[in-house]
Design a protein around this motif. Structure first.
Motif: not given
Length: 253
Positions: A87, A90, A99, A83, A174
């Motif tokens: 993030a 992005v 993000p 994750s 995401l």
């Protein structure tokens, strides 16, 4: 000259499906009802029967397949790093600090809910009957027990399942942002729903959790997921110093 001012639009919660808070209330009521039933000794026979069946049907190929699939729920070295990496990707692509805010929000929400509930309910895992502290099954299945602190006294609700619902929901959001909306609906649903379903089955089959641990985690995880999805991450006010990294990422084309 009169100085003009910019009026910021009112920040509103994002919509979720099903809409409204009634579904959240239904999930929380179900979680509370399940917890109360377990506290009164109900459903223990169901948990024990499922656990006994799993112990009696664990050929090596099936067992190790379940162990591999169960790795999907590892938060510390899989879900949070993936994750976080998404993030950052992005954030760089969108030129936005927003993000990582989503990832931080998921971490805080999980930390403030799942862990404290595990400590409060003090329930042993099924494996505590065959490993230290070698509890009798009818004692290990009890909730609100008086167990010493340790790995086998934090079974309810299942962190694997609840974390999977939250983190794979974050990952799906995401991925959509990273692919500029080109992620197919089938891939999106697979990312969101397949891992929690797999983890509910594998954690129960492997006797890492009682069946009701997973069912409680499903209800709790869905509530947490809906709370995160309501947050208007693209519209939250940020300091002026971040105006160059203030772009949206969820609603951006």
């Amino acid at each position: 000259m009169r100085e003009t001012t910019t009026v910021r639009a009112k920040v509103q919660l994002r919509p979720v499906r099903p809409a409204g808070w009634w579904f959240d209330a239904l999930l929380l009521t179900g979680f509370a009802a399940l917890t109360l039933a377990l506290a009164e000794g109900r459903l223990h026979d169901l948990d024990l029967a499922v656990s006994d069946w799993a112990y009696a049907h664990d050929p090596a190929p099936l067992y190790w397949t379940a162990r591999i699939f169960n790795l999907l729920g590892q938060g510390g070295w899989l879900l949070m790093p993936v994750s976080g990496a998404l993030a950052l990707a992005v954030a760089w692509r969108r030129h936005s600090v927003r993000p990582p805010m989503l990832v931080a929000g998921a971490f805080v929400l999980n930390y403030l809910t799942i862990g404290p509930l595990k400590l409060w309910t003090d329930r042993a895992a099924p494996s505590a009957t065959v490993k230290d502290p070698f509890l009798p099954p009818n004692e290990a299945v009890e909730i609100f027990n008086q167990l010493p602190a340790g790995a086998y006294s934090m079974s309810y609700p299942s962190g694997h399942v609840a974390n999977a619902i939250v983190w794979y929901g974050v990952i799906a959001v995401l991925l959509i942002a990273l692919t500029a909306g080109r992620l197919s609906p089938v891939a999106y649903r697979l990312v969101r729903f397949a891992p929690p379903a797999i983890l509910l089955v594998t954690t129960t089959y492997l006797n890492f959790h009682w069946l009701t641990d997973g069912l409680a985690a499903l209800m709790l995880g869905l509530v947490l997921d809906r709370l995160l999805r309501r947050v208007p991450w693209d519209d939250l006010p940020l300091p002026g110093a971040l105006r160059d990294w203030n772009r949206p990422f969820i609603s951006a084309p």
